[in-house]
Write a protein that holds these residues in place. Sequence first.
Motif, PDB file in Angstrom:
ATOM      1  N   PHE A 769       0.869  -1.172   0.000  1.00  0.00           N
ATOM      2  CA  PHE A 769       0.000   0.000   0.000  1.00  0.00           C
ATOM      3  C   PHE A 769       0.907   1.224   0.000  1.00  0.00           C
ATOM      4  O   PHE A 769       2.062   1.153   0.465  1.00  0.00           O
ATOM      5  N   HIS A 770       0.411   2.342  -0.514  1.00  0.00           N
ATOM      6  CA  HIS A 770       1.278   3.496  -0.681  1.00  0.00           C
ATOM      7  C   HIS A 770       0.558   4.781  -0.299  1.00  0.00           C
ATOM      8  O   HIS A 770      -0.670   4.892  -0.409  1.00  0.00           O
ATOM      9  N   VAL A 771       1.343   5.734   0.142  1.00  0.00           N
ATOM     10  CA  VAL A 771       0.852   7.092   0.385  1.00  0.00           C
ATOM     11  C   VAL A 771       1.692   8.031  -0.468  1.00  0.00           C
ATOM     12  O   VAL A 771       2.936   7.954  -0.458  1.00  0.00           O
ATOM     13  N   TYR A 772       1.028   8.885  -1.245  1.00  0.00           N
ATOM     14  CA  TYR A 772       1.700   9.839  -2.114  1.00  0.00           C
ATOM     15  C   TYR A 772       1.425  11.251  -1.613  1.00  0.00           C
ATOM     16  O   TYR A 772       0.296  11.584  -1.238  1.00  0.00           O
ATOM     17  N   ALA A 773       2.456  12.078  -1.622  1.00  0.00           N
ATOM     18  CA  ALA A 773       2.312  13.467  -1.173  1.00  0.00           C
ATOM     19  C   ALA A 773       2.589  14.388  -2.355  1.00  0.00           C
ATOM     20  O   ALA A 773       3.649  14.285  -2.994  1.00  0.00           O
ATOM     21  N   VAL A 774       1.657  15.266  -2.666  1.00  0.00           N
ATOM     22  CA  VAL A 774       1.784  16.150  -3.832  1.00  0.00           C
ATOM     23  C   VAL A 774       1.665  17.604  -3.408  1.00  0.00           C
ATOM     24  O   VAL A 774       1.051  17.928  -2.388  1.00  0.00           O
ATOM     25  N   LYS A 775       2.246  18.476  -4.232  1.00  0.00           N
ATOM     26  CA  LYS A 775       2.199  19.915  -3.965  1.00  0.00           C
ATOM     27  C   LYS A 775       1.288  20.652  -4.933  1.00  0.00           C
ATOM     28  O   LYS A 775       0.742  21.699  -4.574  1.00  0.00           O
ATOM     29  N   THR A 776       1.155  20.124  -6.157  1.00  0.00           N
ATOM     30  CA  THR A 776       0.357  20.820  -7.167  1.00  0.00           C
ATOM     31  C   THR A 776      -0.565  19.841  -7.885  1.00  0.00           C
ATOM     32  O   THR A 776      -0.400  18.619  -7.782  1.00  0.00           O
ATOM     33  N   ILE A 777      -1.501  20.414  -8.615  1.00  0.00           N
ATOM     34  CA  ILE A 777      -2.402  19.605  -9.431  1.00  0.00           C
ATOM     35  C   ILE A 777      -1.609  18.828 -10.474  1.00  0.00           C
ATOM     36  O   ILE A 777      -1.901  17.642 -10.755  1.00  0.00           O
ATOM     37  N   ASP A 778      -0.595  19.448 -11.028  1.00  0.00           N
ATOM     38  CA  ASP A 778       0.221  18.758 -12.034  1.00  0.00           C
ATOM     39  C   ASP A 778       0.890  17.529 -11.453  1.00  0.00           C
ATOM     40  O   ASP A 778       1.004  16.484 -12.125  1.00  0.00           O
ATOM     41  N   ASP A 779       1.359  17.611 -10.195  1.00  0.00           N
ATOM     42  CA  ASP A 779       1.934  16.432  -9.545  1.00  0.00           C
ATOM     43  C   ASP A 779       0.922  15.302  -9.504  1.00  0.00           C
ATOM     44  O   ASP A 779       1.238  14.140  -9.819  1.00  0.00           O
ATOM     45  N   GLY A 780      -0.278  15.642  -9.088  1.00  0.00           N
ATOM     46  CA  GLY A 780      -1.322  14.623  -8.978  1.00  0.00           C
ATOM     47  C   GLY A 780      -1.703  14.035 -10.315  1.00  0.00           C
ATOM     48  O   GLY A 780      -1.957  12.817 -10.432  1.00  0.00           O
ATOM     49  N   LEU A 781      -1.752  14.858 -11.351  1.00  0.00           N
ATOM     50  CA  LEU A 781      -2.095  14.350 -12.674  1.00  0.00           C
ATOM     51  C   LEU A 781      -1.072  13.334 -13.166  1.00  0.00           C
ATOM     52  O   LEU A 781      -1.411  12.324 -13.792  1.00  0.00           O
ATOM     53  N   GLU A 782       0.201  13.590 -12.885  1.00  0.00           N
ATOM     54  CA  GLU A 782       1.228  12.655 -13.318  1.00  0.00           C
ATOM     55  C   GLU A 782       1.085  11.318 -12.606  1.00  0.00           C
ATOM     56  O   GLU A 782       1.291  10.251 -13.206  1.00  0.00           O
ATOM     57  N   ILE A 783       0.724  11.354 -11.307  1.00  0.00           N
ATOM     58  CA  ILE A 783       0.541  10.098 -10.569  1.00  0.00           C
ATOM     59  C   ILE A 783      -0.661   9.347 -11.105  1.00  0.00           C
ATOM     60  O   ILE A 783      -0.603   8.124 -11.322  1.00  0.00           O
ATOM     61  N   LEU A 784      -1.763  10.043 -11.308  1.00  0.00           N
ATOM     62  CA  LEU A 784      -3.020   9.379 -11.658  1.00  0.00           C
ATOM     63  C   LEU A 784      -3.079   8.943 -13.118  1.00  0.00           C
ATOM     64  O   LEU A 784      -3.769   7.971 -13.451  1.00  0.00           O
ATOM     65  N   THR A 785      -2.395   9.665 -14.022  1.00  0.00           N
ATOM     66  CA  THR A 785      -2.462   9.319 -15.443  1.00  0.00           C
ATOM     67  C   THR A 785      -1.205   8.625 -15.945  1.00  0.00           C
ATOM     68  O   THR A 785      -1.226   7.983 -17.006  1.00  0.00           O
ATOM     69  N   GLY A 786      -0.106   8.758 -15.177  1.00  0.00           N
ATOM     70  CA  GLY A 786       1.167   8.199 -15.663  1.00  0.00           C
ATOM     71  C   GLY A 786       1.736   8.985 -16.807  1.00  0.00           C
ATOM     72  O   GLY A 786       2.661   8.526 -17.476  1.00  0.00           O
ATOM     73  N   THR A 787       1.209  10.183 -17.035  1.00  0.00           N
ATOM     74  CA  THR A 787       1.639  11.031 -18.147  1.00  0.00           C
ATOM     75  C   THR A 787       2.146  12.360 -17.608  1.00  0.00           C
ATOM     76  O   THR A 787       1.575  12.895 -16.641  1.00  0.00           O
ATOM     77  N   THR A 788       3.168  12.894 -18.240  1.00  0.00           N
ATOM     78  CA  THR A 788       3.695  14.186 -17.808  1.00  0.00           C
ATOM     79  C   THR A 788       2.619  15.243 -17.924  1.00  0.00           C
ATOM     80  O   THR A 788       1.884  15.298 -18.921  1.00  0.00           O
ATOM     81  N   ALA A 789       2.544  16.129 -16.903  1.00  0.00           N
ATOM     82  CA  ALA A 789       1.511  17.158 -16.899  1.00  0.00           C
ATOM     83  C   ALA A 789       1.799  18.211 -17.951  1.00  0.00           C
ATOM     84  O   ALA A 789       0.899  18.636 -18.684  1.00  0.00           O
ATOM     85  N   GLY A 790       3.050  18.669 -18.040  1.00  0.00           N
ATOM     86  CA  GLY A 790       3.409  19.650 -19.054  1.00  0.00           C
ATOM     87  C   GLY A 790       3.367  21.075 -18.549  1.00  0.00           C
ATOM     88  O   GLY A 790       2.398  21.497 -17.933  1.00  0.00           O
ATOM     89  N   GLU A 791       4.462  21.819 -18.840  1.00  0.00           N
ATOM     90  CA  GLU A 791       4.545  23.226 -18.465  1.00  0.00           C
ATOM     91  C   GLU A 791       4.376  24.086 -19.707  1.00  0.00           C
ATOM     92  O   GLU A 791       4.897  23.766 -20.791  1.00  0.00           O
ATOM     93  N   ALA A 792       3.646  25.193 -19.598  1.00  0.00           N
ATOM     94  CA  ALA A 792       3.430  26.086 -20.735  1.00  0.00           C
ATOM     95  C   ALA A 792       4.710  26.846 -21.062  1.00  0.00           C
ATOM     96  O   ALA A 792       5.474  27.216 -20.167  1.00  0.00           O
ATOM     97  N   ASP A 793       4.964  27.069 -22.358  1.00  0.00           N
ATOM     98  CA  ASP A 793       6.126  27.863 -22.740  1.00  0.00           C
ATOM     99  C   ASP A 793       5.767  29.334 -22.755  1.00  0.00           C
ATOM    100  O   ASP A 793       4.704  29.728 -22.268  1.00  0.00           O
ATOM    101  N   ALA A 794       6.632  30.177 -23.319  1.00  0.00           N
ATOM    102  CA  ALA A 794       6.427  31.623 -23.300  1.00  0.00           C
ATOM    103  C   ALA A 794       5.175  32.024 -24.059  1.00  0.00           C
ATOM    104  O   ALA A 794       4.547  33.051 -23.767  1.00  0.00           O
ATOM    105  N   THR A 795       4.781  31.233 -25.030  1.00  0.00           N
ATOM    106  CA  THR A 795       3.590  31.558 -25.826  1.00  0.00           C
ATOM    107  C   THR A 795       2.313  31.011 -25.201  1.00  0.00           C
ATOM    108  O   THR A 795       1.222  31.230 -25.718  1.00  0.00           O
ATOM    109  N   GLY A 796       2.471  30.253 -24.098  1.00  0.00           N
ATOM    110  CA  GLY A 796       1.306  29.672 -23.433  1.00  0.00           C
ATOM    111  C   GLY A 796       0.955  28.296 -23.940  1.00  0.00           C
ATOM    112  O   GLY A 796      -0.043  27.701 -23.526  1.00  0.00           O
TER     113      GLY A 796
END
Length: 830
Positions: A769-796
């Motif tokens: 069993f596991h406990v995960y600690a996250v700071k942002t929504i993006d952290d949680g998305l990566e755990i739940l989907t197994g996919t990188t959340a992605g950061e916006a570039d300068a153009t958005g």
Amino acid sequence: MPRTKSSATSDDPATRFRVDWDKTTWKWDLEDFAFQCTDELAPLDHFIGQERAQEAIRFGLEVDKPGYNLFVTGLTGTGKTSAIKSHLQSIVDDLDRQEKRRPISDWTYVYNFEDPDRPKVVRLPRGSGKVYRQLLSTALRTLQAEIPKALRSEDFEHHIRGHEETDRKATQDLMSGLEQAGQAANFAVQLTPNGITIFPMFEDRPMTPEEYQALEAEPKAAIDEVRAQLMQQTQDTMSKIRELEKASTQRLQELERNAGDQIVGQVFFELHALCQDIPEMQQFLSDLGEYVLNNIDFFKETDGAKPVMPGTPPGSAAGGAALGLNPFLPFDLNVLVDNSAVEKLPIIIEPNPNWGNLFGRIERRAVMGTYVSDHGMLKPGAVHLANGGYLVLNARDVLSAPGAWEGLKRAIRNQEARLEDPAEQTGLFIPQGLRPEPMPLDLKVIVTGDESIYRLLTSQDNEDFRDLFKVKAEFDYKVDLNEENQMAYCAFICRTCDEESLLAFETGAAARVLEFGARQVSDQTKLSTRFGQIKDLLIEADYWARKDDAETVQDYHVQQAINQSIYRLNLVEERIQEMISDGTLLLDVTGEKVGQINGLAVYDLGDFSFGRPSRITVQTFAGREGFINIEREASMSGRTHDKGVLILSGYLGAKFGKDRPLTLSASICFEQSYDGVDGDSASSTELYAIASSLSGLPLRQDIAVTGSVNQKGEIQPIGGVNQKVEGMFDVCRVGEGLTGTQGVMIPHQNVKNLMLRDDVVEAIREGKFHVYAVKTIDDGLEILTGTTAGEADATGAFPEGTVNYLIAKRLGELNDSMRGYFQGLISNGS
């Protein structure tokens, strides 16, 4: 679309967010103990922590000014009352040593001779109330014995006989003069029971009526004229006789008063000497002596019947009627407050502060169809008993009693205690009663209550409350977990064992109690100060140890006490787990689903709380309605939950709607929820489900999620983290069994709040069993989907294939769809 996906492999994105097993609880290393058993320790003789509250209490108690009463707040079982009693006693001891304490007094009520319905209050030195009462009782018996003796003495009777003889001779002389005047006029004068009779004589005998009627007019007129003169003389004589009788009566009363005066002076001499410095008592004794002399008849020997005071109509008033029934009532000294046994300042703790218990009672007795009362039937309340000292009350109890709170404020403000009928406060009709003189009041009031009551009073009763309770002492429900407090906890265990005659606790058992204290506050750095709960645990652990015929309490006895306490209360939790296990409540704890996630809620039953995972689903589609909270639409959503849903639109708008409006509709639902939803701890969970529905990426169902979110996408801490983690663990365990991938995702701030059960910690240690600690929504998305959340570039723009890229792409499609839809309507002329 490219994505990296793995649920349990080494390249699993969730791995870096896992919480190590040794951070999911706090355990005391037994090697740190400096003892083998608690009976080796000295019992605790001070309070653990609470320095702020203790300083506030001492300040409030030592400031001897009006309005500096205390309101002590804190959770039940944090030691408020014990601390107050301890501080009160220490302050009283300090004042006693410094000889600064106020003098302790007895308080009495005495008869009011001017107005019997308004008894007077008299303050007496401590312990003298009973002395005065006994002396007055002795004085009454002495007067009842000595006055009759004085009135039967030879000297007194000689004076009485002399005066009676003189009065009798004077009366005889007056009657002789009247008879001689009658004889001279040939009339007879006779004294009868009905008065004096005058009639004419005829041939040395009384004239008969027939003879009188047979007389001629002239002789008859002459007789009538003489009779009229004699009648006038008779009236004058009778008037003189009555004056003689009145003077005789007054002379007799004077003689009796003079005889009694000497006795009264002797009897009251000691009492007057005893109260030279008490003007009120001196005045009362003078009035009482005058009352005896004015009513000497009450003290004569009678046939046993109690005389009624002349001029007192029965039942005319409460006090007057009582005096009419008992003429010796003025000798009754009512010692309302007897402090003869109080060596120091009185400390009164009133457990049931209703009107009568607080402010006293005026008792009555039924006499001839009516109710009468007197000053001897006044009974004290807590404010009278605490006068000159300290009164401790519970706020909830005072506020629950009709009129008690207003009466308490009035007594503190006016600095006087009035004995009143409680019915007068409600406007009800009551029998005619007494209005005793109020007692001057000088006391310190300490009220205990929780923070909610304090806030209620400061907001609803602000002006009075702040003026009368200027000092607040707040007890914290937890203290720092440091070496000093740890040892103090063990000393508390030792003291409780001594007080309750419990078996001693070995080191392992003591450590288990400390861990229980940390779990109660859900904090690895704090210990609970709700020692009432700790004491209950010690008693129950002792019970199981004795059932086991053990000589000391072991760690497993403490754990058994904890488990049995839960077993007695967790029937509802087990029924819900059964419903999930048999499919009545739909919940997936394996696999992946789009737009579906397991949220966590805490069910609070009052004496027990537990966590339960719930399915949350989201459907997104074209439209302009925005976020549709199905619970809110069904009037099953609380304000905090509604706020959390509104925050979601702020987050998505800021992240994906900077250059275009968000045109979508999203319905959010807590499936199979029928009791209403409140709190914002599921706001991040709902956002993950929305992101899944928009991106098309499935979410792991083997991870339950909790945590609130702000508009910047930062995960915020929540409450009940231990119950939530354990709730998901139990559902997984009793359902399909632990798979090794299941767990709970929590805010990173809540890691220090983890105090999980041993079986959950062991499962985490073994990787089941596991406990995960996250700071942002993006952290949680990566755990739940197994996919990188992605950061916006300068153009958005977001990197292709990331979660946020897919969300932005779908929102763009929905926007284009809505634009095309409305353009079509316009072109068709709609």
